[in-house]
Enzyme design. Sequence first.
Site, PDB file in Angstrom:
ATOM      1  N   ARG B 304      61.717  54.235  80.911  1.00  0.00           N
ATOM      2  CA  ARG B 304      61.412  53.554  79.654  1.00  0.00           C
ATOM      3  C   ARG B 304      62.169  52.263  79.421  1.00  0.00           C
ATOM      4  NH1 ARG B 304      61.586  58.989  77.086  1.00  0.00           N
ATOM      5  NH2 ARG B 304      59.451  59.719  77.298  1.00  0.00           N
ATOM      6  N   PHE B 425      51.804  54.262  74.727  1.00  0.00           N
ATOM      7  CA  PHE B 425      52.030  55.017  75.967  1.00  0.00           C
ATOM      8  C   PHE B 425      53.523  55.246  76.276  1.00  0.00           C
ATOM      9  CE2 PHE B 425      51.409  51.240  79.191  1.00  0.00           C
ATOM     10  CZ  PHE B 425      52.543  50.638  78.692  1.00  0.00           C
ATOM     11  N   GLU B 426      53.773  55.970  77.315  1.00  0.00           N
ATOM     12  CA  GLU B 426      55.122  56.428  77.672  1.00  0.00           C
ATOM     13  C   GLU B 426      55.768  57.195  76.526  1.00  0.00           C
ATOM     14  OE1 GLU B 426      57.797  54.001  79.730  1.00  0.00           O
ATOM     15  OE2 GLU B 426      56.258  52.731  80.608  1.00  0.00           O
ATOM     16  N   GLY B 427      54.965  57.941  75.800  1.00  0.00           N
ATOM     17  CA  GLY B 427      55.466  58.648  74.622  1.00  0.00           C
ATOM     18  C   GLY B 427      55.291  57.746  73.422  1.00  0.00           C
TER      19      GLY B 427
END
Lengths: 447, 621
Positions: B304, B425-427
């Site tokens: 992240r 995205f990516e959480g």
Amino acid sequence: MSWVLARGLSRGWGSICWDTLSGSHFSQCWRWNPGSCAAKVTPQAPWSLHYSTVNHKDEAWLVPQPSEPQRKPIRVLTPHEELFRPSPDGERDKASFVGAVQNFRQYSVHKRGHVDFIYLALRKMQEFGVERDLAVYNLLLDVFPKEVFRPRNVFQRIFVHYPRQQECGIAVLEQMERHGIMPNKDTEFLLIQIFGYKSYPMLKFLRMKLWLTRFKNINPYPIPRDLPQDPVDLAKLGLRHMEPDLSAKVTVYQMALPSDTPGAEDPTQPHIVGIQSPEQQATLAHHNPSRPVFVEGPFSLWLRNKCVYYYILRADLPPPEEKKVEEIPEEWNLYYPMKLDLDYARGNWDNYEFDIDKVTEGPIFAMCMAGAHDQGTLIKWIQGLQETNPALAQIPVVFRLARSPGELLTSSGLEGPSPLQAPPQGQEDDHPLQPLQQQGQSGVSGA
Amino acid sequence: MFGCSLLRRAAAVARAWQGLEVLRARRRPLHTSPQCPAFAKELFLGNLELKGIFPFPEVSQDELNEINQFVGPVEKFFTEEVDSRKIDQEGKIPVDTLEKLKSLGLFGMQVPEEYGGLGLSNTMYARLGEIISMDGSISVTLAAHQAIGLKGIILVGSEEQKAKYLPKLASGEHIAAFCLTEPASGSDAASIQTRATLSEDKKHFVLNGSKVWITNGALASIFTVFAKTEVVDSDGSTKDKITAFIVERGFGGITNGKPEDKLGIRGSNTCEVHFENTKVPVENVLGEVGGGFKVAMNILNSGRFSMGTIVAGMLKKLIELTTEYACTRKQFNRNLSEFGLIQEKFALMAQKAYVMESMAYLTAGMLDQPGFPDCSIEAAMVKVFSSEAAWQCVSEALQILGGSGYMKDYPYERMLRDSRILLIFEGTNEILRMYIALTGLQHAGRILTSRINELKRGNVITVMETIGRRLRDSLGRAVDLGLTGNPGFVHPSLGDSAVKLEENVYYFGRTVETLLLRFGKTIVEEQLVLKRVANILINLYGMTAVLSRASRSIRIGLQNHDHEVLLANMFCVEAYFQNLFSLSQLDKYAPENLDEQIKKVSQQILEKRAYVCAHPLDRTS
């Protein structure tokens, strides 16, 4: 007059007192003590008083009587009845009603007997289907002569001036209130013209202005003004009305067949309409099959002036040992922990649930409304439910049907016959329901 | 008066003593402790853990030269050869562009050198991200390939797996994809439906199921797939657990849906991937059987931080483009740049870019320290901050451009569309805020356990101590956590900001303690509280990062460091007041706390599933 005055004071004429006064008071007074009364009270308009004297000969006015506006005018007002006779083409609508009112105004230029006419017209409104028309009410108020009944001095204002007329004006407003009609500016102007600012109809008007607006939307679950006539639609409406979950699905399991369908074995096929939410479906799927579920009813539900009956499919509260503790799976949320590994819980100051009494009840799985109130119909409902709830096939179903939905029946009978309202089979033929009286005797396993 | 001066003298003595302490701490060699001190976690206790944060992490001159050599050609390629507009319109990256990216080695940036990759450190990777950000579709394609697609092999792959797959992946001959999301499962791992069953001969797993929204789904030949497998527990019962697999397209039974039509990053390939009786050899299990959950979490947590530099790169580019416009467009005989409301937008963009850059490189530097430090909270904070700043700044840039910003002739609307995905995205940012807050609260909660239990039991000493501390706090204590002073960590020109940070950190610690006392472990359910905790923490981290970076810039005399000081001070003041507001919102009885009302409003709306207010023109009479 002094006598009347004293009487009035001793009775404590307040805002309600005039309610019990009938027109006869003043007519009597007029007869007994003509000089003073006429001089003081009605210098301009003695005719209205004349009129009433003709019909009220009773001496019983000393005893306070409950006002009976329904009855009295019937006896009295035959003179104007002919105005409301159906026209040759038999149409009874707003136009003919308005025509009748206008006829009266032409026929009686001096507005003789207008109070009785207005009472009559109020009763006739429903027949003509204009009871929800504000313009018609305003037209009726317009029948009153203007300026005549306005109090001219402080004494007239203190005591009820032209009580019979004021009462009649209030009757118009009350009928509006009953039908939920909000008075408008025209009404206000008319009332001011007729009775003046400081009068009881005006007070009633102001109160209506204040409260009707506040009460108009007081019901958080509004019901449409005109209920659907079709019993299936009515059942759908009633079920939706009871079900809080908006994702619940209404299913028509069976449509009503007309009773004269040729060739049908069972001459009548009642409609069956059910409702079930996805959550209820899930609960039913997880129901322990060794425990029975119950069909209970009929329960009554009032939708405006109609009463409908519904049935529920429910189960008893599972015993505490069977209750599954919902545990949080270890590997559940990929992104953040769903529970914290701490050994202290919420502080008491932030525990808002400590004083809530929770009565836990057994789950309700589905509801239905049917056109017939016998077990056979409800079995068909359960069969229909099994298509979407396969688990139901394994669960014993017990029918616990009360014989009759109780005293509500009679009142619904008044509303006019409809396949739904009549508790029909239940009363007419007791035999099919007989075994159901002993609760839970007729278990249908996997119907 | 006397008392006052005495107090002041005591504070001065304490500060001096702390300064000494600092010196001593600095002289200590850095790599004695194997584990990076968890900066963010310590913030929850009201402590500033300065090791690894001050001074701002640096790279050696050699590394810098190396990366600069590398950055040049990549930048040249992106500015000259990549046609972002065409990529966006056609919905795919041209083959020759992809080939060039491969030849530049951009498909194997973090693959170790022995497997044919570039073996870049996190800091270097972040630096390259700045360049790659010039095209959203390409950066997403590359990120899906190496930040998540092949990351599993690097993190937990066996030697054989690494040797077999990494060289081809690093060269870009094979492209990787990460298959986790399913129609019924976003972040909920329990509802994964894809299933892998062991074959009779125990040599294969047979994979069945569908995955949705797979970036690179149609391009990839190597998939990291997560599926449920039956695992026998230690107590003999069988359980469904998630396992990660490396699946080659050649294993058969893999089909793709048609590419999804998206709002932004339209050049990247996103589609469904279906597995039908795909035979996966047992050797291709990534990590352990049943250990897929951890693998997925590690992969997601590791990638992240790079979003910070990607967005910063984009913002820098955006500032160049918009300043050009603002300085040439004339209205009322004045340039746009002379209007205050336009100037404000540039200050905002510069400040956000500065903060996220600082946060991202600080995090990358922390990650590059020896001993595999766990910086997942920091990385999540970088992601949340940078994605939100990206959306805000692009929107403001569009505002500067006015009508032209809205037109497809200019790149701004594309940048706006592309940046919207960053928040998702990516959480999603909501989920990451929960992660940030809950991970920290778990840490603080454990350490505070005994104290809170004593408070609950009513231990007189602890209670008196707490009350005394509250009293002192309410009288306005000067918080000193050792940032300032002589010699302090922070340069004196940033002293005010440092004091503000210290005060925020101290009161944040107190608030966390109160929250834990109030909610205990049920704080998981208080999402509004958690959101504010996360917001404060993000601000605190941002403040620390800019103070550290600006102090370094001043001390080593970087160009335009006065500008940096301006930006740093500006951000710190803003964040300070935001934090004060959030802290008061966390107070149960504060007028700023609107949680009850918020909940009630949404409850009524959700009950009706509609906007509930009557129309303003409605009447009752």
